[in-house]
Design an enzyme around this catalytic site. Sequence first.
Site, PDB file in Angstrom:
ATOM      1  N   CYS A 139       0.663  -1.197   0.035  1.00 45.11           N
ATOM      2  CA  CYS A 139       0.037  -0.127   0.127  1.00 45.11           C
ATOM      3  C   CYS A 139       0.874   1.221   0.137  1.00 45.11           C
ATOM      4  CB  CYS A 139      -0.848   0.161   1.148  1.00 45.11           C
ATOM      5  SG  CYS A 139      -2.079   1.445   1.441  1.00 45.11           S
ATOM      6  N   CYS A 142      -0.432   4.060   2.070  1.00 48.24           N
ATOM      7  CA  CYS A 142      -0.233   3.589   3.506  1.00 48.24           C
ATOM      8  C   CYS A 142       1.364   4.007   3.971  1.00 48.24           C
ATOM      9  CB  CYS A 142      -0.635   2.516   4.045  1.00 48.24           C
ATOM     10  SG  CYS A 142      -2.204   1.678   3.418  1.00 48.24           S
ATOM     11  N   ASP A 143       2.128   3.588   3.210  1.00 51.05           N
ATOM     12  CA  ASP A 143       3.538   3.703   3.434  1.00 51.05           C
ATOM     13  C   ASP A 143       4.543   4.246   2.674  1.00 51.05           C
ATOM     14  OD1 ASP A 143       2.792   1.877   5.583  1.00 51.05           O
ATOM     15  OD2 ASP A 143       2.983   0.192   4.210  1.00 51.05           O
TER      16      ASP A 143
HETATM   17  C1  LIG Z   1      -0.221  -4.203   6.273  1.00 48.53           C
HETATM   18  C2  LIG Z   1      -0.984  -3.183   5.869  1.00 48.53           C
HETATM   19  C3  LIG Z   1      -0.867  -1.848   6.038  1.00 48.53           C
HETATM   20  C4  LIG Z   1      -1.931  -0.666   5.981  1.00 48.53           C
HETATM   21  N1  LIG Z   1      -1.811   0.445   6.683  1.00 48.53           N
HETATM   22  C5  LIG Z   1      -2.970   1.479   6.330  1.00 48.53           C
HETATM   23  C6  LIG Z   1      -2.661   2.657   7.107  1.00 48.53           C
HETATM   24  O1  LIG Z   1      -1.674   3.169   7.390  1.00 48.53           O
HETATM   25  N2  LIG Z   1      -3.782   3.385   6.851  1.00 48.53           N
HETATM   26  C7  LIG Z   1      -4.949   3.028   6.201  1.00 48.53           C
HETATM   27  O2  LIG Z   1      -5.897   3.757   6.081  1.00 48.53           O
HETATM   28  N3  LIG Z   1      -5.098   1.675   5.817  1.00 48.53           N
HETATM   29  C8  LIG Z   1      -4.290   0.836   5.864  1.00 48.53           C
HETATM   30  N4  LIG Z   1      -4.345  -0.252   5.380  1.00 48.53           N
HETATM   31  C9  LIG Z   1      -5.357  -0.648   4.680  1.00 48.53           C
HETATM   32  C10 LIG Z   1      -6.596  -0.855   5.705  1.00 48.53           C
HETATM   33  O3  LIG Z   1      -6.151  -1.833   6.517  1.00 48.53           O
HETATM   34  C11 LIG Z   1      -8.073  -1.553   4.859  1.00 48.53           C
HETATM   35  O4  LIG Z   1      -8.198  -0.436   4.085  1.00 48.53           O
HETATM   36  C12 LIG Z   1      -9.051  -1.688   6.043  1.00 48.53           C
HETATM   37  O5  LIG Z   1      -8.618  -2.526   7.071  1.00 48.53           O
HETATM   38  C13 LIG Z   1     -10.248  -2.119   5.463  1.00 48.53           C
HETATM   39  O6  LIG Z   1     -11.311  -2.215   6.395  1.00 48.53           O
HETATM   40  P1  LIG Z   1     -12.102  -3.318   6.187  1.00 48.53           P
HETATM   41  O7  LIG Z   1     -13.206  -3.510   7.524  1.00 48.53           O
HETATM   42  O8  LIG Z   1     -12.896  -3.197   5.042  1.00 48.53           O
HETATM   43  O9  LIG Z   1     -11.535  -4.983   6.380  1.00 48.53           O
HETATM   44  P2  LIG Z   1     -10.563  -5.531   6.840  1.00 48.53           P
HETATM   45  O10 LIG Z   1      -9.790  -4.545   7.648  1.00 48.53           O
HETATM   46  O11 LIG Z   1      -9.725  -6.588   5.768  1.00 48.53           O
HETATM   47  O12 LIG Z   1     -11.091  -6.668   7.937  1.00 48.53           O
HETATM   48  C14 LIG Z   1     -11.998  -7.812   7.402  1.00 48.53           C
HETATM   49  C15 LIG Z   1     -12.629  -8.705   8.349  1.00 48.53           C
HETATM   50  O13 LIG Z   1     -13.509  -9.303   7.723  1.00 48.53           O
HETATM   51  C16 LIG Z   1     -13.238 -10.572   8.601  1.00 48.53           C
HETATM   52  N5  LIG Z   1     -13.820 -11.736   7.638  1.00 48.53           N
HETATM   53  C17 LIG Z   1     -13.300 -12.106   6.524  1.00 48.53           C
HETATM   54  N6  LIG Z   1     -14.212 -13.184   5.817  1.00 48.53           N
HETATM   55  C18 LIG Z   1     -15.074 -13.487   7.007  1.00 48.53           C
HETATM   56  C19 LIG Z   1     -15.778 -14.897   7.266  1.00 48.53           C
HETATM   57  N7  LIG Z   1     -16.120 -15.497   6.252  1.00 48.53           N
HETATM   58  N8  LIG Z   1     -16.669 -14.493   8.298  1.00 48.53           N
HETATM   59  C20 LIG Z   1     -16.440 -13.737   9.208  1.00 48.53           C
HETATM   60  N9  LIG Z   1     -15.567 -12.669   9.207  1.00 48.53           N
HETATM   61  C21 LIG Z   1     -14.752 -12.772   8.122  1.00 48.53           C
HETATM   62  C22 LIG Z   1     -11.889 -10.704   8.802  1.00 48.53           C
HETATM   63  O14 LIG Z   1     -11.554 -11.733  10.081  1.00 48.53           O
HETATM   64  C23 LIG Z   1     -11.508  -9.130   9.307  1.00 48.53           C
HETATM   65  O15 LIG Z   1     -11.900  -9.061  10.593  1.00 48.53           O
HETATM   66  C24 LIG Z   1      -3.162  -1.230   5.413  1.00 48.53           C
HETATM   67  C25 LIG Z   1      -3.406  -2.670   4.865  1.00 48.53           C
HETATM   68  C26 LIG Z   1      -2.293  -3.481   5.237  1.00 48.53           C
HETATM   69  C27 LIG Z   1      -2.642  -5.127   4.878  1.00 48.53           C
END
Ligand SMILES: Cc1cc2nc3c(=O)[nH]c(=O)nc-3n(C[C@H](O)[C@H](O)[C@H](O)COP(=O)(O)OP(=O)(O)OC[C@H]3O[C@@H](n4cnc5c(N)ncnc54)[C@H](O)[C@@H]3O)c2cc1C
Length: 316
Positions: A139, A142-143
Amino acid sequence: MEQHSFEKIRCLIIGSGPAGYTAAVYAARANLKPVLYEGMQPGGQLTITTVIDNFPGYPEGVSGTDMMEDLKRQAARFGADIRPGVATSCDFSTSPFKVVINGEKTVEAETVIIATGAAAKYLGLPDEVKYAGSGVSACATCDGFFYRKKRVAVAGGGDTACEEALYLASLAKQVYMIVRKPYLRASKAMQEKVFAAPNITVLFEHNTLGLFGEQGVEGVHLVRRQGEADESFTDIAVDGFFLAIGHTPNSTLFKDWLETDETGYIKTLNGTTRTNIPGIFAAGDVADPVYRQAVTAAASGCKAAVEAERFLIGKA
Ligand SMILES: Cc1cc2nc3c(=O)[nH]c(=O)nc-3n(C[C@H](O)[C@H](O)[C@H](O)COP(=O)(O)OP(=O)(O)OC[C@H]3O[C@@H](n4cnc5c(N)ncnc54)[C@H](O)[C@@H]3O)c2cc1C
């Protein structure tokens, strides 16, 4: 053998990232008595990173794990029922919608908010794991900031890779694009921007073999024209290695019911979180091929809960 159990609820939230927990805060405050299943990665993607510097409200930055703990406690404070468990199958053919948890319990929900996130694709090299958090990132938004005036490599040759490379070129001293093909798979306009950037070097027909470095990433081992008679090996010195070969939205479970784009992102209607099935909403990265940020995921979680509440009022 345990009996299969059933439960009827008003609002089911699947996923515990910023989208899921924010939906839970709003849905709980609206008295929808939401039940949230955390999935296999409680807290979501942010729990595998160190510091989040771009989420509003944390002037000193915040650890990803702490931020997600805060969000969880905030949702719990209003009565959201947060449970361990993975959604393993679903039937959205009729309302209430049925979602099976861990293969052993069926939740029947009047509304479902899908917040299952997306996962960045990696090349599959052991070094990506070895240097995770110390030079490897998927990302740039992000980084990228950590690589101001430094050298970075971007693996990938599509539109996203070009976008990431251009973003990084505005911060870093030098950007290398590592492209397997002898051409870029990006739009003409994007290619022109890349070729015009003085600090982007495109390494066509190169594959990444591995990374090296004592204290985090210090360089990339490359092979040019792998397997051909004129195959050659080279190393480049970089401080960061960015993957830009796409993401996989966690939507497979729902694909028989919900419309997705060709990559698998759940399609939502006109800037809302509504899917093609009334009463089912999608929030966060699973429905967002563009931004994929914590703050946008949280915002869409809020929208999903508000839309779920309005849907239920409309039904009453
Ligand atoms: C290494 C890294 C660093 C990042 N740094 C940043 C940053 O600095 N700033 C920023 O804004 N964004 C950052 N991001 C991006 C950010 O993490 C994502 O945009 C954000 O987390 C997305 O949120 P979300 O709630 O859509 O899903 P996610 O955070 O992906 O969460 C998905 C959830 O769904 C659950 N899940 C999946 N399948 C199932 C299922 N079948 N049953 C039940 N639960 C399920 C998982 O367990 C998880 O809890 C980073 C991402 C990564 C990988």
